[in-house]
Design a protein around this motif. Structure first.
Motif, PDB file in Angstrom:
ATOM      1  N   GLU A   1       0.834  -1.200   0.000  1.00 37.54           N
ATOM      2  CA  GLU A   1       0.000   0.000   0.000  1.00 37.54           C
ATOM      3  C   GLU A   1       0.868   1.250   0.000  1.00 37.54           C
ATOM      4  O   GLU A   1       2.095   1.171   0.111  1.00 37.54           O
ATOM      5  CB  GLU A   1      -0.925  -0.016   1.218  1.00 37.54           C
ATOM      6  CG  GLU A   1      -1.884  -1.194   1.213  1.00 37.54           C
ATOM      7  CD  GLU A   1      -2.857  -1.159   2.378  1.00 37.54           C
ATOM      8  OE1 GLU A   1      -3.819  -0.358   2.319  1.00 37.54           O
ATOM      9  OE2 GLU A   1      -2.647  -1.910   3.341  1.00 37.54           O
ATOM     10  N   GLY A   2       0.225   2.399  -0.113  1.00 37.09           N
ATOM     11  CA  GLY A   2       0.954   3.653  -0.223  1.00 37.09           C
ATOM     12  C   GLY A   2       1.911   3.916   0.921  1.00 37.09           C
ATOM     13  O   GLY A   2       3.023   4.425   0.714  1.00 37.09           O
ATOM     14  N   ASP A   3       1.511   3.558   2.154  1.00 39.13           N
ATOM     15  CA  ASP A   3       2.389   3.829   3.290  1.00 39.13           C
ATOM     16  C   ASP A   3       3.594   2.893   3.326  1.00 39.13           C
ATOM     17  O   ASP A   3       4.579   3.153   4.020  1.00 39.13           O
ATOM     18  CB  ASP A   3       1.620   3.760   4.610  1.00 39.13           C
ATOM     19  CG  ASP A   3       0.994   2.389   4.858  1.00 39.13           C
ATOM     20  OD1 ASP A   3       0.817   1.634   3.885  1.00 39.13           O
ATOM     21  OD2 ASP A   3       0.687   2.090   6.022  1.00 39.13           O
ATOM     22  N   ASP A   4       3.548   1.804   2.561  1.00 40.48           N
ATOM     23  CA  ASP A   4       4.683   0.888   2.511  1.00 40.48           C
ATOM     24  C   ASP A   4       5.864   1.479   1.739  1.00 40.48           C
ATOM     25  O   ASP A   4       6.998   1.029   1.911  1.00 40.48           O
ATOM     26  CB  ASP A   4       4.276  -0.436   1.855  1.00 40.48           C
ATOM     27  CG  ASP A   4       3.405  -1.284   2.759  1.00 40.48           C
ATOM     28  OD1 ASP A   4       3.822  -1.517   3.907  1.00 40.48           O
ATOM     29  OD2 ASP A   4       2.314  -1.704   2.334  1.00 40.48           O
ATOM     30  N   ILE A   5       5.593   2.466   0.885  1.00 39.84           N
ATOM     31  CA  ILE A   5       6.689   3.062   0.113  1.00 39.84           C
ATOM     32  C   ILE A   5       7.691   3.709   1.061  1.00 39.84           C
ATOM     33  O   ILE A   5       8.895   3.449   0.996  1.00 39.84           O
ATOM     34  CB  ILE A   5       6.156   4.102  -0.899  1.00 39.84           C
ATOM     35  CG1 ILE A   5       5.140   3.466  -1.852  1.00 39.84           C
ATOM     36  CG2 ILE A   5       7.317   4.693  -1.706  1.00 39.84           C
ATOM     37  CD1 ILE A   5       4.525   4.455  -2.826  1.00 39.84           C
ATOM     38  N   GLY A   6       7.185   4.551   1.975  1.00 39.81           N
ATOM     39  CA  GLY A   6       8.063   5.227   2.923  1.00 39.81           C
ATOM     40  C   GLY A   6       8.668   4.291   3.949  1.00 39.81           C
ATOM     41  O   GLY A   6       9.767   4.539   4.455  1.00 39.81           O
ATOM     42  N   LYS A   7       7.958   3.207   4.259  1.00 41.46           N
ATOM     43  CA  LYS A   7       8.494   2.238   5.216  1.00 41.46           C
ATOM     44  C   LYS A   7       9.669   1.454   4.642  1.00 41.46           C
ATOM     45  O   LYS A   7      10.474   0.904   5.382  1.00 41.46           O
ATOM     46  CB  LYS A   7       7.401   1.244   5.626  1.00 41.46           C
ATOM     47  CG  LYS A   7       6.273   1.833   6.451  1.00 41.46           C
ATOM     48  CD  LYS A   7       5.226   0.751   6.717  1.00 41.46           C
ATOM     49  CE  LYS A   7       4.016   1.287   7.461  1.00 41.46           C
ATOM     50  NZ  LYS A   7       2.987   0.240   7.625  1.00 41.46           N
ATOM     51  N   GLY A   8       9.723   1.365   3.309  1.00 42.08           N
ATOM     52  CA  GLY A   8      10.760   0.541   2.704  1.00 42.08           C
ATOM     53  C   GLY A   8      10.443  -0.937   2.818  1.00 42.08           C
ATOM     54  O   GLY A   8      11.344  -1.764   2.956  1.00 42.08           O
ATOM     55  N   THR A   9       9.151  -1.276   2.745  1.00 40.16           N
ATOM     56  CA  THR A   9       8.725  -2.668   2.899  1.00 40.16           C
ATOM     57  C   THR A   9       9.363  -3.577   1.850  1.00 40.16           C
ATOM     58  O   THR A   9       9.694  -4.728   2.136  1.00 40.16           O
ATOM     59  CB  THR A   9       7.187  -2.756   2.799  1.00 40.16           C
ATOM     60  OG1 THR A   9       6.604  -1.892   3.791  1.00 40.16           O
ATOM     61  CG2 THR A   9       6.693  -4.172   3.014  1.00 40.16           C
ATOM     62  N   VAL A  10       9.513  -3.056   0.633  1.00 41.09           N
ATOM     63  CA  VAL A  10      10.158  -3.819  -0.443  1.00 41.09           C
ATOM     64  C   VAL A  10      11.235  -2.954  -1.092  1.00 41.09           C
ATOM     65  O   VAL A  10      11.261  -1.727  -0.921  1.00 41.09           O
ATOM     66  CB  VAL A  10       9.131  -4.281  -1.509  1.00 41.09           C
ATOM     67  CG1 VAL A  10       8.183  -5.311  -0.943  1.00 41.09           C
ATOM     68  CG2 VAL A  10       8.360  -3.092  -2.071  1.00 41.09           C
TER      69      VAL A  10
END
Length: 349
Positions: A215-224
């Motif tokens: 999801e969008g918030d995963d971009i900033g988290k660096g999930t992938v």
């Protein structure tokens, strides 16, 4: 030896930023030589201020500069063969340069790059990949503006190209890839995205590891390591993130200057705020990479300063040094040899 061609007239400030930026980049990479394309009367006075750069570069006078507000079709008609933008790209095609860098009009740059360099075999549409600061370091997001709308096969090609870039830039053996979606559940999202997910799962690739929807918030988290989407959504995400970063900086600046206690608190925590400023500085991650073309083209922010343009040159340098084009070609060839795409209109049993 790495050869870099520059569109000196590109961007909001042209040679006033590009030439000093090239000088900064050359200090970092002494083995680089530059091929400069611009209008001589505007470039020479600035270039003369940087004798080391002048000595290690070749300058070519051009007839015109592509305007920042020109439509791609207009720029192609007016600037093909004669503009600084076209000639910087053409140097890559002629194998006179290893990479071209421009801060010019994004639409015009993509149109000229696609027309001049052509797309790689098995690539229907190119993509622009951006380097995104995250809580874990950096990740790659594509497409951030080249292709509006994309089918499942194009999204899969973006995943392959983004994975190759992650291996080249981050030196990862098997980067993780996620598809940007409105939820992580498999039943959510557009049919094209769900079909792309199926293709990635079935592909079972050695070069990337598909991690599912993000999801969008995963971009900033660096999930992938690599986030894949089409250009409309990707560009909105990019602009929203840049705007949010500026908003936070302004709110923080206002809060820290409101009272003498807050100003004292800033002085006590100045080193921490400097780290935050460094992390949020868009100049440090400047440089979108055009993927899927027979050659490397880097797009710098049009309004950047010399340090930011140097960062875009750094990206181009790293892409050449780590053989980005060869990695993409190899990954695409391996996948499409195992999973041939049926021609349009073919009824596959």
């Amino acid at each position: 030896m790495i050869r870099i061609s520059l569109d000196v007239m590109g961007g909001d400030f042209g040679p006033e930023v590009v030439i000093p930026g090239a000088a900064i980049a050359q200090e970092r990479h002494p083995e680089v030589t530059f091929i400069l394309y611009g209008i001589e009367s505007e470039c020479r006075p600035i270039l003369d201020k940087y004798p080391k750069l002048k000595e290690r570069s070749v300058f070519h006078d051009c007839e015109i500069a592509v305007g920042m507000d020109e439509k791609p079709s207009q720029a192609l008609r007016r600037g093909r063969y004669v503009s600084s933008m076209w000639r910087a790209i053409e140097a890559v095609k002629a194998d006179e340069a290893d990479v071209a860098v421009s801060a010019g009009n994004t639409g015009a740059l993509m149109a000229m790059a696609k027309f001049c360099l052509r797309t790689m075999a098995n690539v229907e549409r190119p993509a622009i990949a951006g380097i995104w600061p995250t809580s874990r370091g950096e990740s790659i997001v594509l497409d951030i503006g080249a292709t509006i709308g994309a089918d499942a096969q194009q999204l899969l090609d973006f995943a392959l190209m983004g994975g190759a870039m992650a291996r080249a830039l981050f030196e990862l053996k098997r980067p993780t890839v996620g598809l940007l979606n409105v939820g992580v559940e498999e039943v959510k999202g557009l049919e094209e995205v769900k079909e792309a997910a199926r293709l990635l799962r079935d592909a079972d690739l050695d070069t990337i590891r598909y991690a599912g929807f993000v999801e969008g918030d995963d971009i900033g988290k660096g999930t992938v390591d690599v986030v894949v989407t089409e250009g409309f959504t990707g560009n909105i995400a990019l602009k929203a993130a840049e705007g949010t970063a500026r908003q936070i900086a302004e709110l923080l600046r206002g809060a820290l200057s409101r009272t003498w206690m807050s100003r004292l608190g800033y002085l006590l925590a100045k080193s921490a705020f400097n780290v935050l400023r460094e992390k949020m500085d868009p100049r440090k991650v400047n440089g979108g990479v055009f993927l899927g073309l027979n050659g490397i083209v880097i797009k710098s922010h049009g309004g950047t300063d010399a340090e930011g343009f140097a960062a875009a040159v750094d990206v181009g340098y790293n892409m050449v040094r780590n053989n980005l084009t060869e990695k993409i070609e190899k990954d695409l060839k391996i996948y499409h040899s195992k999973h041939p795409v049926a021609p349009a209109g073919t009824d596959v049993a």
